[in-house]
Structures are given as structure tokens and as C-alpha cells.
Write an enzyme that holds these catalytic residues in place. Structure first.
Site, PDB file in Angstrom:
ATOM      1  NE  ARG A   1      -3.277   0.460   3.096  1.00  0.00           N
ATOM      2  CZ  ARG A   1      -4.210   0.888   3.963  1.00  0.00           C
ATOM      3  NH1 ARG A   1      -5.308   1.431   3.520  1.00  0.00           N
ATOM      4  NH2 ARG A   1      -4.019   0.749   5.252  1.00  0.00           N
ATOM      5  CG  ASP A   2       3.675   4.405   1.351  1.00  0.00           C
ATOM      6  OD1 ASP A   2       3.434   5.104   0.331  1.00  0.00           O
ATOM      7  OD2 ASP A   2       4.266   4.857   2.348  1.00  0.00           O
ATOM      8  CB  VAL A   3       4.987   0.164  -3.869  1.00  0.00           C
ATOM      9  CG1 VAL A   3       6.187  -0.055  -4.791  1.00  0.00           C
ATOM     10  CG2 VAL A   3       4.556  -1.150  -3.239  1.00  0.00           C
TER      11      VAL A   3
END
Length: 288
Positions: free
Chosen positions: A77-79
Site C-alpha cells: 500500500r505504499d510502494v
């Protein structure tokens, strides 16, 4: 969840303290900081094209493990390039699992959840429908691929209007068949036309508006390894280039570490992790 992660391309969780008012999490020390620092916004030495490809392959392996390594997928969810860290050998490891979410049940296609992540990397389908899937990570990874290729920020308000958004700008050049014109100037002469074409095609597929049209991260990994094969062996050893790169970087290392080694990571094989390095750095940075 963190304690269950064991993969060479995920930053390892070493331990934690939760005593009285002290809440500390200690992660594997990543000597060379984040991928972002080597692409733009700093005076770190540039990475070669083959090094950048190797980093993309490593990060894709880490994500593939998250998506397939347990009964339920883990969606990062935060690549982003700031969350891909580099060890002493410039091997990529995915970090910062603070926003990670367990994937959908077998009988469901997505997880309904409030939108969280980093501006510029967010899956448009997730952004508009609040429906999170593994393909949301794939979209973000496609953004990172264009960062790697173009060597510029995802959003840069200082540029002309048509260039502000990296994804829109790069996809336009990709569609026009002129991707070679926006490659990072520091990569001049390094990128073979066939590998560039394939790399651009993969990134564009990752950035499809609808998740159903995007490849899985496993497909992305397979194609990236193929791109690396297309580059072939130019007779120069990446290993032989690293010492000079590390030497050039030595003066920047201490100032960049605070954001690197304490990023959220995974529990992994702790062999070779120097505890003295970790605690020495904690003292230097005056964590308290």
C-alpha cells in the site's frame, strides 16, 4: 505480521522494545539508503542502467513474496522509491510496512478500506472506489519503474504543466514511441533499444487505469528479468563498480541513515546483520 516475513528482499525486523514509555522498533541497517536518493534530489552518484534493473528485479521479488508467500496476500500500500532500500551490495529490499493490509478473502476480489498511500503513486481505481487489491501495488511499482528510467520526481511543480506529473508525461512519450527521448541523461548510451522498449511496455501495463488490465507482480518480475537478459553481459562487472560508488557515497551515508535503517521492514534471516552498527547509529542520531 512483521515477524512472519522472511525474505532476502524485505528489510528484516531485528527486534522491538515496548516498556513503560519506550516504544522502539529496530530494523536491519541498510548501508546505502533509499533508491530515491540515487535517482534525484541529492548529489549521490548515479546508478548504472544494469544496477537500476537489478534493483527493480529485487524489489519485484520482495513484492511477489508479500503477495504470494502466505495464505492471504499482504498488500504493501505504499510502494515508492523512498521505500526501496539498498544494502551494502546495492541489493534492493522493500521497506516500510506501516500501511500494509491483509488481502481479500478467497471469495472476494478486493478489500474496502480508506485510501492511504503517497500522492503520485496511488492506484486511481483504489483512489476513486476505495477498493484495494494486489494490483494497487502493481500500479505503484509501475510509477517507480518510470522514476528509475527517467531519474526525476513523480510530481515536480517546478516543471512545465505537461511535465509536472511523471506518469502522464511518460505515458504520452511511450504512446508516441519516443520513450528514448525522456530517459535519464545520466544513462546516455547505456540502454539498449530492445530492453528500453520492453521496460516501457511493462511499466505502461502496470499503470493501466483498471486493475483487471494490469499484470500480476509475478508477471512483472518475469518480464524484468527478461529485460536484464536483453542487456546481456557488457564485460564490465557491476561488483567491480560498487567499491568506487560506495566510496563516493561515504560522505553522505551518515546524514541519510536516520530515514533508512529505521524504516518499517520484515522479519528475515538475521545472519550477517551487525547489531553494533545498529546501536552505534542509534547513539549517533540521538534517537531520544
Amino acid at each position: 505480521m512483521l515477524s512472519q516475513f522472511r525474505h532476502r528482499h524485505l528489510v528484516a525486523l531485528i527486534g522491538y522494545c515496548d516498556e513503560k514509555n519506550e516504544m522502539i522498533i529496530i530494523y536491519e541497517y541498510m548501508e546505502n539508503g533509499s533508491l530515491k536518493n540515487y535517482l534525484y534530489g541529492s548529489d549521490f552518484p548515479s546508478l548504472s542502467w544494469r544496477q537500476r534493473l537489478g534493483i527493480c528485479v529485487g524489489a519485484a521479488k520482495g513484492l511477489h513474496y508479500l503477495h504470494t508467500g502466505s495464505t492471504k496476500a499482504i498488500i504493501h500500500r505504499d510502494v515508492k522509491s523512498a521505500n526501496i532500500l539498498l544494502d551494502e551490495n546495492f541489493m534492493a529490499k522493500v521497506a516500510d510496512f506501516g500501511l500494509s493490509k491483509t488481502g481479500p478473502e478467497i471469495d472476494r476480489t478486493h478489500v474496502s478500506t480508506a485510501v492511504k498511500g503517497s500522492f503520485g503513486y496511488l492506484d486511481p481505481e483504489y483512489l476513486t472506489r476505495q477498493q484495494l487489491t494486489e494490483k494497487s501495488d502493481v500500479y505503484s511499482f509501475g510509477v517507480v519503474m518510470y522514476e528509475v528510467l527517467c531519474g526525476r520526481p513523480v510530481i515536480d511543480p517546478s516543471l512545465r504543466r505537461e511535465k509536472v506529473n511523471l506518469v502522464e508525461w511518460a505515458l504520452k512519450w511511450q504512446k508516441d514511441g519516443r520513450l528514448e527521448e525522456i530517459v535519464d541523461p545520466l544513462l546516455a548510451g547505456q540502454v539498449k533499444p530492445d530492453s528500453l522498449k520492453k521496460f516501457g511496455e511493462i511499466a505502461a501495463k502496470c499503470l493501466a487505469q483498471h486493475s483487471v488490465d494490469r499484470p500480476t507482480v509475478g508477471d512483472v518480475l518475469w518480464n524484468l528479468e527478461y529485460v536484464l537478459q536483453l542487456e546481456g553481459n557488457d564485460g564490465r562487472s557491476e561488483h567491480n563498480r560498487r567499491p568506487s560508488l560506495q566510496a563516493d557515497h561515504a560522505n553522505h551515508l551518515e546524514s541519510s541513515v536516520s530515514n533508512a535503517e529505521f524504516s518499517m521492514g520484515s522479519a528475515g534471516d538475521l545472519a550477517g546483520v551487525s547489531m553494533s552498527k545498529v546501536f552505534a547509529q542509534m547513539v549517533k542520531e540521538e534517537m531520544r
